[in-house]
Design a protein around this motif. Structure first.
Motif: not given
Lengths: 462, 495
Positions: B38-42, B92-97, B111-119, B224-229
């Protein structure tokens, strides 16, 4: 409605019908909807019929009105005006493209009808028809392309669908390896094509064939570039054509392509795909007029391919492989004709050969069965001609036989001179990287070295 | 400077930050996953809102309406321009997907917490143009993967060494950049340090091993989330591009071209699917850098287009591979797996996204790649042909991997490998973007060309008086001192 607007409309129908077929088969697959075999067959039949009727109508209108060159401008697909960058979508109906488009529709239609029965209840039925639609779209775009970028577009679609169809029976590693081989060859042919397109842009400032071949309708155009430039662009296009048509030294993919289902072998590698290279040479044939060395190269390549194809086809133990190499012989002869400037003869030869080869390849699987049926009916072996008495072969004949049997050692040469050195070099770099990362991390740095398939439990998935 | 109609930027940064705190407090993993989605979607909606709002303004740069940070610090911290405006929704799409396609079975490692933090950190980096702040955020972004490596008891030496070196070089380089540094008055020493730092972060050969090491040791999602952006490329654009002379940028282009070919060759000989993905990505991200180093409108437009197309297509490619791995475990490319029969949807996705990344006709990358090639060949007529070689090798590598993963044998699974609804939706979003962008490329190209021109104009030694006035008006201040200087009078949209 004027003749021009009718031609315009019909031209759009010709181009749109395969594209719509591709969309109508591809979208449901993406969305997870299952189309029945009957629906897929009907969609294919409708699309091919509509396209064929439109193409034939164009031909009739052109004959009646006497027009030899009907360009259909679809505008710019993408453009940056201040930089003079245009990706121009243009299709050309002329004496070369219209027969080839009609040939594509006729052969694809025949094979489509054949395949609905041949592949009935096959697991890959949907996949086959999707790739078939991709191939048809690629062929029509390539045939009618008015710019080199549009031709490249179609060329790539044809390449991908061909490679995936070679690997159609993908539960076995053999077809997959062969599919990869075909794709690899095509990629290098495509690279040569792309460089030629860039060079052409550089020399003429545009990708339109009109600009390169002069404004006269095919085959009367006169190339508007210098001989050295023609040699550079032409050599690259010759390389691309050699890769696509399986000419020497890329012939290795041709028998490998026969791993695909018979209908795809018939239409793709026996009839259409294999002629795409010669079609390209015909399209750019005014270039050959400008450069004598280029003409010589075309003739030489055609001759070598024809001789090699004739030798190899005689020793094949499999009917499809024999037909594949026989196709190569004809493609080689067509190339020689193009090099000699016999453009209409080359076009007629191409059309005739494509039709004959499709018929032969479609008939191939049932020939042996029919032969056995005849033998059962007459109650004895049908030996055919009197068997030649055995005789001692000369050393030269043995060498030639071996050469033909090994398919000219072409695959082995490509493996030894290109593939292995390449893989060896990059594996060496990989080992250097491993040492470096081991040193930096103070120990073993690669877990993946110990990787076994399905070694992890589901919970252990990283 | 123009103003957005809503505080999209602050919302985009704050939402995942608050979400990270909230999610880490939740004990129930399944609930945490749903809340994270939900957070990533918003956040994605806010990022899209920012992009649409920005596009409607028709300006080069803009900042938030009701900018709270500006009220507190009297400085514009979050500003977007034509370069970064589409990168925010992409991030944002990268993290959401990625969060959407994370299966429950993986929540004990990912870790979802760290993922949102890195977003939050990523979006802050992309909305910020001040050099020191960018460097700080790049440093903060290193923390989540590092923590994960430690938690997994993996060696962090390679990652720490490279990231430390990169950040150190960036910091020292920035320290030596003078206030009046520009392309016509470059600070060579500082520029070299900044370039080296940014290139290490981008994984330019031979200092790229941290990237393959990260894919080897971290979870696929985190890597993936670290390098793709492509934050390294972003650092080049923000820190190096405005002050580097043309020859220096062309050196970057040559280095990147070498990396692109090398990585494409390496992708072909890898045994491990993740390492294969890593090198494929490296090859493509290097191609983006090649275009950025050309400093011609065509080359830069091509690079900016390829930036977006590679971001989308390799995101889809990585997610397809990750989803398959979620069902089978890590895949080796030494033998055939024959998964097509059980995962036809992922197979199609794998092939489509892989081909889109190499610029296959009809996909989003096609025109961008054509532009890039044209731009490169214009500047380096013969060397530039290497780009064609890289594209050819990448194409072979993609199809080879497809064959190895999905064909060649018959697989007999013990569990159902079918696609989940969340995965199907995610994949379809990516497919729509790939095909849609391929069939209608003109709007994207137009926007990127405009951005490229503006970025090049910023480097012009002596701008025309009216151009200079226009640019100053848009940017308010010079590129190196843009954001932490005061903006005495702000022009509101409502004015």
């Amino acid at each position: 409605m004027t003749v021009a607007s009718t031609l315009q409309f019909l031209g759009l129908v010709v181009v749109a019908s395969p594209a719509l077929l591709l969309a109508s088969l591809g979208l449901p697959m993406l969305l997870g909807w299952n189309l029945s075999e009957r629906t897929q067959a009907r969609l294919t039949k409708t699309s091919v019929s509509v396209g064929l009727v439109a193409a034939v109508s164009i031909l009739c209108l052109m004959v009646v009105s006497g027009s030899r060159h009907v360009p259909i401008e679809l505008g710019n697909w993408a453009s940056i005006e201040p930089e003079h960058f245009h990706f121009h979508l243009k299709f050309v109906f002329d004496r070369l493209s219209v027969p080839f488009a009609i040939l594509s529709f006729v052969l694809c239609g025949t094979v489509g009808a054949f395949s609905t029965i041949y592949l009935h209840r096959e697991k890959g039925y949907r996949r086959f028809f999707l790739l078939y639609a991709l191939f048809l779209a690629g062929m029509i775009v390539s045939a009618l392309a008015g710019t080199i970028e549009t031709l490249f577009f179609g060329w790539e679609l044809v390449g991908l669908s061909s490679a995936l169809l070679v690997a159609y029976f993908h539960e076995r590693p053999g077809p997959v390896r062969n599919g990869l081989r075909v794709w690899t060859t095509y990629r290098f042919a495509d690279a040569a094509f792309l460089i030629a397109a860039l060079a052409m842009h550089h020399f003429t400032g545009a990708g339109d064939f009109d600009r390169l071949m002069g404004s006269g309708p095919w085959p009367d155009g006169v190339a508007a570039i210098g001989s050295w430039q023609a040699l550079a662009v032409g050599s690259l296009l010759l390389l691309a054509a050699a890769g696509k048509s399986g000419m020497v030294p890329f012939s290795g993919w041709l028998p490998r392509a026969m791993e695909g289902p018979t209908p795809s072998s018939a239409v793709f590698y026996g009839a259409l795909s294999v002629h795409l290279g010669t079609y390209l040479l015909l399209r750019v044939s005014p270039l050959l007029e400008v450069s004598l060395p280029l003409r010589i190269a075309v003739i030489a390549l055609g001759l070598v391919s024809a001789i090699f194809g004739a030798l190899a086809s005689r020793v094949q133990g499999d009917v499809k492989n024999a037909l594949a190499f026989a196709s190569l012989t004809q493609v080689g002869i067509i190339t020689v004709e193009i090099g000699l400037g016999l453009r209409y003869i080359a076009l007629i030869h191409m059309i005739g050969h494509a039709c004959l080869r499709t018929l032969q390849l479609l008939r191939a699987p049932s020939v042996l069965r029919d032969h056995q049926t005849y033998e059962d009916a007459v109650g004895r072996r049908l030996t055919g001609d009197t068997v030649n008495p055995p005789r001692t072969a000369t050393k030269f004949q043995v060498s030639l036989y071996r050469f033909a049997l090994e398919r000219g050692y072409l695959d082995a040469m490509l493996d030894d001179w290109i593939v292995r050195p390449f893989v060896k070099t990059f594996r060496f770099f990989d080992s250097l990287e491993r040492r470096w990362t081991n040193y930096l991390s103070g120990g073993e740095s690669r877990e993946s070295d110990r990787l076994a398939p399905y070694g992890d439990s589901l919970e252990d998935v990283v | 400077m123009s103003e957005l109609h809503l505080p999209w930027l602050e919302l985009s940064v704050l939402l995942p930050l608050v979400g990270a705190i909230w999610v880490s407090l939740l004990k129930n993993r399944d609930r945490a996953r749903k809340h994270s989605i939900a957070v990533c979607g918003l956040t994605l909606i806010c990022a899209l809102g920012e992009w649409i709002d920005f596009s409607s303004l028709g300006t080069f740069a803009a900042h938030d309406h009701w900018d709270v940070l500006q009220l507190i610090f009297h400085r514009d911290v979050f500003v977007i321009d034509e370069l970064s405006a589409p990168l925010l929704p992409l991030g944002a799409l990268l993290y959401f997907t990625t969060v959407m396609t994370t299966l429950r079975t993986k929540l004990n490692r990912f870790s979802l917490g760290w993922t949102l933090f890195s977003e939050s950190v990523l979006l802050a980096t992309l909305t910020c143009r001040h050099p020191w702040l960018i460097i700080l955020l790049l440093a903060v972004a290193v923390v989540p993967p590092w923590v994960e490596l430690r938690k997994r008891q993996q060696s962090t030496r390679i990652f720490s060494l490279h990231m430390g070196l990169s950040l150190g070089l960036l910091a020292i380089g920035q320290f030596f950049v003078g206030d009046n540094a520009s392309a016509s008055n470059p600070s060579i020493f500082a520029g070299c340090l900044l370039t080296a730092g940014a290139l290490i972060r981008s994984g330019i050969c031979p200092l790229h091993c941290w990237m393959s090491d990260l894919f080897e040791k971290a979870t696929f999602g985190t890597a993936l989330l670290f390098v793709t952006p492509m934050t390294g490329v972003y650092a080049v654009m923000r820190l190096v591009f405005p002050i580097a002379p043309e020859w220096a940028l062309q050196c970057i282009a040559i280095l990147s071209l070498t990396t692109a070919v090398y990585a494409a060759g390496m992708a072909l000989v890898q045994h491990d699917s993740r390492r294969f993905f890593c090198y494929l990505f490296l090859s493509h991200s290097s191609l983006v850098l090649v275009g950025l180093g050309l400093v011609t409108p065509i080359g830069l437009t091509g690079a900016l287009c390829v930036w977006l197309s590679v971001g989308i297509s390799l995101l889809g490619f990585g997610l397809a591979l990750r989803s398959v791995e979620a069902r089978t475990g890590r895949l080796t490319l030494e033998n055939f797996h024959g998964l097509y029969e059980h995962t036809p949807f992922f197979a199609g996705m794998f092939l489509l996204t892989g081909l889109a990344s190499i610029g296959f006709p009809g996909t989003i990358g096609f025109i961008g790649t054509e532009l890039l090639m044209e731009g490169v060949v214009e500047i380096f007529p013969l060397v530039g042909l290497a780009i064609v070689l890289a594209a050819a090798l990448n194409g072979i590598a993609v199809v080879k991997a497809y064959f190895h993963v999905f064909t060649g044998t018959r697989h007999h699974p013990s569990i159902s490998m079918s696609c989940r609804p969340t995965e199907r939706i995610t994949v379809l979003i990516v497919v729509v973007l790939i095909i849609g962008g391929g069939l209608a490329p003109q709007p994207g190209i137009h926007s990127r060309y405009h951005a490229a021109n503006m970025l090049i104009r910023l480097r012009e030694p002596v701008p025309q008086p009216h151009n200079a006035a226009a640019i100053k008006n848009e940017l308010a201040i010079s590129p190196q001192t843009t954001l932490l200087t005061e903006t005495p009078k702000r022009k509101s949209n409502n004015d």
